[in-house]
Every structure is written in structure tokens, then in C-alpha cells.
Design a protein around this motif. Structure first.
Motif, PDB file in Angstrom:
ATOM      1  N   GLU A 222     -30.230  15.775 -48.900  1.00  6.53           N
ATOM      2  CA  GLU A 222     -29.536  16.305 -47.716  1.00  6.53           C
ATOM      3  C   GLU A 222     -28.247  15.554 -47.402  1.00  6.53           C
ATOM      4  O   GLU A 222     -27.625  15.802 -46.366  1.00  6.53           O
ATOM      5  CB  GLU A 222     -30.472  16.175 -46.505  1.00  6.53           C
ATOM      6  N   TYR A 223     -27.838  14.649 -48.309  1.00  7.66           N
ATOM      7  CA  TYR A 223     -26.830  13.663 -47.943  1.00  7.66           C
ATOM      8  C   TYR A 223     -25.391  14.023 -48.303  1.00  7.66           C
ATOM      9  O   TYR A 223     -24.501  13.196 -48.172  1.00  7.66           O
ATOM     10  CB  TYR A 223     -27.218  12.314 -48.552  1.00  7.66           C
ATOM     11  N   GLN A 224     -25.161  15.246 -48.750  1.00  7.15           N
ATOM     12  CA  GLN A 224     -23.799  15.724 -48.932  1.00  7.15           C
ATOM     13  C   GLN A 224     -23.651  17.113 -48.302  1.00  7.15           C
ATOM     14  O   GLN A 224     -23.350  18.096 -48.977  1.00  7.15           O
ATOM     15  CB  GLN A 224     -23.416  15.752 -50.416  1.00  7.15           C
ATOM     16  N   PRO A 225     -23.849  17.189 -46.970  1.00  7.59           N
ATOM     17  CA  PRO A 225     -23.764  18.491 -46.303  1.00  7.59           C
ATOM     18  C   PRO A 225     -22.326  18.997 -46.243  1.00  7.59           C
ATOM     19  O   PRO A 225     -21.375  18.213 -46.214  1.00  7.59           O
ATOM     20  CB  PRO A 225     -24.296  18.185 -44.905  1.00  7.59           C
ATOM     21  N   ILE A 226     -22.174  20.304 -46.226  1.00 10.90           N
ATOM     22  CA  ILE A 226     -20.855  20.915 -46.053  1.00 10.90           C
ATOM     23  C   ILE A 226     -20.764  21.617 -44.698  1.00 10.90           C
ATOM     24  O   ILE A 226     -19.723  22.184 -44.360  1.00 10.90           O
ATOM     25  CB  ILE A 226     -20.543  21.911 -47.190  1.00 10.90           C
ATOM     26  N   ALA A 227     -21.857  21.578 -43.957  1.00 12.70           N
ATOM     27  CA  ALA A 227     -21.888  22.173 -42.614  1.00 12.70           C
ATOM     28  C   ALA A 227     -22.879  21.377 -41.768  1.00 12.70           C
ATOM     29  O   ALA A 227     -23.606  20.518 -42.278  1.00 12.70           O
ATOM     30  CB  ALA A 227     -22.292  23.644 -42.687  1.00 12.70           C
ATOM     31  N   SER A 228     -22.902  21.659 -40.486  1.00  8.97           N
ATOM     32  CA  SER A 228     -23.811  20.962 -39.587  1.00  8.97           C
ATOM     33  C   SER A 228     -25.248  21.437 -39.795  1.00  8.97           C
ATOM     34  O   SER A 228     -25.500  22.640 -39.959  1.00  8.97           O
ATOM     35  CB  SER A 228     -23.400  21.204 -38.132  1.00  8.97           C
ATOM     36  N   ASN A 229     -26.174  20.501 -39.782  1.00 12.24           N
ATOM     37  CA  ASN A 229     -27.586  20.842 -39.886  1.00 12.24           C
ATOM     38  C   ASN A 229     -28.210  21.179 -38.531  1.00 12.24           C
ATOM     39  O   ASN A 229     -29.426  21.356 -38.432  1.00 12.24           O
ATOM     40  CB  ASN A 229     -28.364  19.693 -40.537  1.00 12.24           C
ATOM     41  N   ASP A 230     -27.395  21.269 -37.501  1.00 13.98           N
ATOM     42  CA  ASP A 230     -27.893  21.539 -36.166  1.00 13.98           C
ATOM     43  C   ASP A 230     -28.154  23.017 -35.917  1.00 13.98           C
ATOM     44  O   ASP A 230     -28.763  23.383 -34.903  1.00 13.98           O
ATOM     45  CB  ASP A 230     -26.904  21.018 -35.112  1.00 13.98           C
TER      46      ASP A 230
END
Length: 254
Positions: A222-230
Motif C-alpha cells: 500500500e506504500y506507493q499510492p496515487i490517490a487518497s485511501n480515505d
């Protein structure tokens, strides 16, 4: 009676004069040749005229000779520049490689448009190479690394698009959102993202025109997101598989 002294025979030394002249001329010639490599045209012509006048008569040995240009001390890379563009071989190589990656992108974009996959597949030319992003839902169900049956054909078609001559390095990267898996098979998102990348690569390499030694698979969890995980939408963006087509490396001498 007084004896007449015998006249001692003297060695003829007349040859020394022309020999000395020849040595002088040779010395002068070498001096001129040495100096001519470091002087400009005006100085060279002046030396040639002076030297030829000493030889008196006939055609001077330096007549109609092109002056030697002064030694170029510029870097080797500049000496190898393209005479038209002024670019170094490395710059020309990189420009050609970038154009080939753009051609790759055009071919893949045409496939995406033909298959109506613009919402699931996208490409981007980055500093690392050509990136193909396969979005959530096209390959796997949520929390699973098992490929969907309908995705097999798409992966096989993508494998044909990856063929190049010479072959390029291909990096398969798996990404997830930050929701815990809650599974025994994939206890963390590290295992899940890695398994997805490997399973995707395994189908690609069923194409015998691809070289397995040019491929690698990596899970980034999960450590290279391109968007918010919210938000659900952001988490869906982060659940993806990326295919990086690498540029060719420029070989440099150490």
C-alpha cells in the motif's frame, strides 16, 4: 746538405661545408615543422617564405602546403558531435530511444481504443520509461491474486505488445490499498501485491517471444499510492498493476 722536409699530406675537408649546410637545413626544417603545429596561418606563411628564401632557387619545399591547425583540446564527446545537430552520441541515442518508446505508446493506445479499455488501461511516458497502468477490477477480484478468466485474453494481447527487438527490461509492479487483507493466504498487502504481480507476469511469459530474463515482478503493498485511501474511489485507484517498459541504458566508458 740540408734535407728537405717532406710535405705532410692534408686531408681534404671540403666536404664539411656542404655537410654542415645540410645539417643546418634539416634542423631548420624540424624547427619549422614543430612550430607549424602551434601557429596560425599568418605566422606559418611568414616562416615558409623566410625559409624558402634561404634555399634560393627552385620551388620551395613548403610551397602550397596547407598549414597544420593547432591541436584541438576540446573534450572527446565534443569531437564526436553530430556535424548537423551538434548533439553528442549519447544525446542522439537517448532521443532515438525516447522516440521508440513513444512509438510503443502509440501502438498500445491504439489497442486500448480498439478494445474500448480506456477506463481500465492507461499509458504514461515517464522519466523511468513507458508505464502501462492496469486498473482495479480488470484482473482480480477484491482481496484476491487469482486472475479473472476474462483477463487471460487481455494479458495475452498485452504480451504481444511488449515484444521488441532488441528486447527491453520489463518491470511488473503490484499495488494495493491500505485495507488489511484479513486472510491466511495473504496475511498482509505485501503478499497480496507480490502475488498479483507474479501471477500477471506468469501469463505474460507464456508468450515464447518474450525473454524471461528481461522480466521482474515486485509487490509494493500500500506504500506507493496515487490517490487518497480515505475514499472508496481513491482506494480503487491505488489497487492496480503497473507494467514499466524500461529505456535502454547508455553505456559509458569508465
Amino acid at each position: 746538405m740540408k734535407r728537405k722536409k717532406k710535405h705532410e699530406e692534408h686531408v681534404d675537408e671540403a666536404w664539411l661545408l656542404p655537410y654542415a649546410d645540410i645539417l643546418t637545413l634539416l634542423l631548420a626544417l624540424f624547427i619549422v615543422l614543430f612550430a607549424s603545429s602551434q601557429v596560425d596561418t599568418q605566422k606559418f606563411n611568414a616562416i615558409a617564405e623566410s625559409f624558402n628564401s634561404e634555399l634560393k632557387g627552385g620551388t620551395g619545399i613548403l610551397d602550397d602546403q596547407a598549414p597544420v591547425e593547432s591541436i584541438d583540446t576540446s573534450p572527446v564527446a565534443e569531437l564526436n558531435e553530430d556535424p548537423v545537430s551538434g548533439e553528442s552520441p549519447e544525446e542522439i541515442f537517448v532521443a532515438k530511444d525516447q522516440q521508440e518508446l513513444k512509438d510503443f505508446q502509440t501502438k498500445i493506445e491504439a489497442y486500448i481504443a480498439d478494445k474500448g479499455l480506456s477506463l481500465r488501461l492507461e499509458t504514461e511516458l515517464t522519466g523511468k520509461g513507458l508505464m502501462i497502468t492496469i486498473k482495479d477490477g480488470l484482473l482480480f477480484e477484491s482481496g484476491s491474486a487469482d486472475l479473472l478468466e476474462d483477463s487471460q485474453t487481455i494479458i495475452e494481447e498485452i504480451s504481444n505488445l511488449l515484444i521488441s527487438d532488441p528486447p527491453r527490461m520489463i518491470f511488473i509492479e503490484g499495488h494495493t490499498d491500505n485495507i488489511p487483507t484479513g486472510q491466511v493466504k495473504y496475511p498482509t498487502n505485501w503478499e497480496l501485491s507480490s502475488a498479483r504481480a507474479i501471477n500477471f507476469m506468469r501469463i505474460l511469459l507464456q508468450n515464447d517471444k518474450l525473454e524471461p530474463q528481461k522480466f521482474s515482478a515486485t509487490g509494493y503493498s500500500e506504500y506507493q499510492p496515487i490517490a487518497s485511501n480515505d475514499t472508496p474511489e481513491g482506494r480503487a485507484e491505488n489497487r492496480r498493476v503497473e507494467v514499466l517498459i524500461s529505456p535502454f541504458e547508455v553505456e559509458t566508458e569508465e
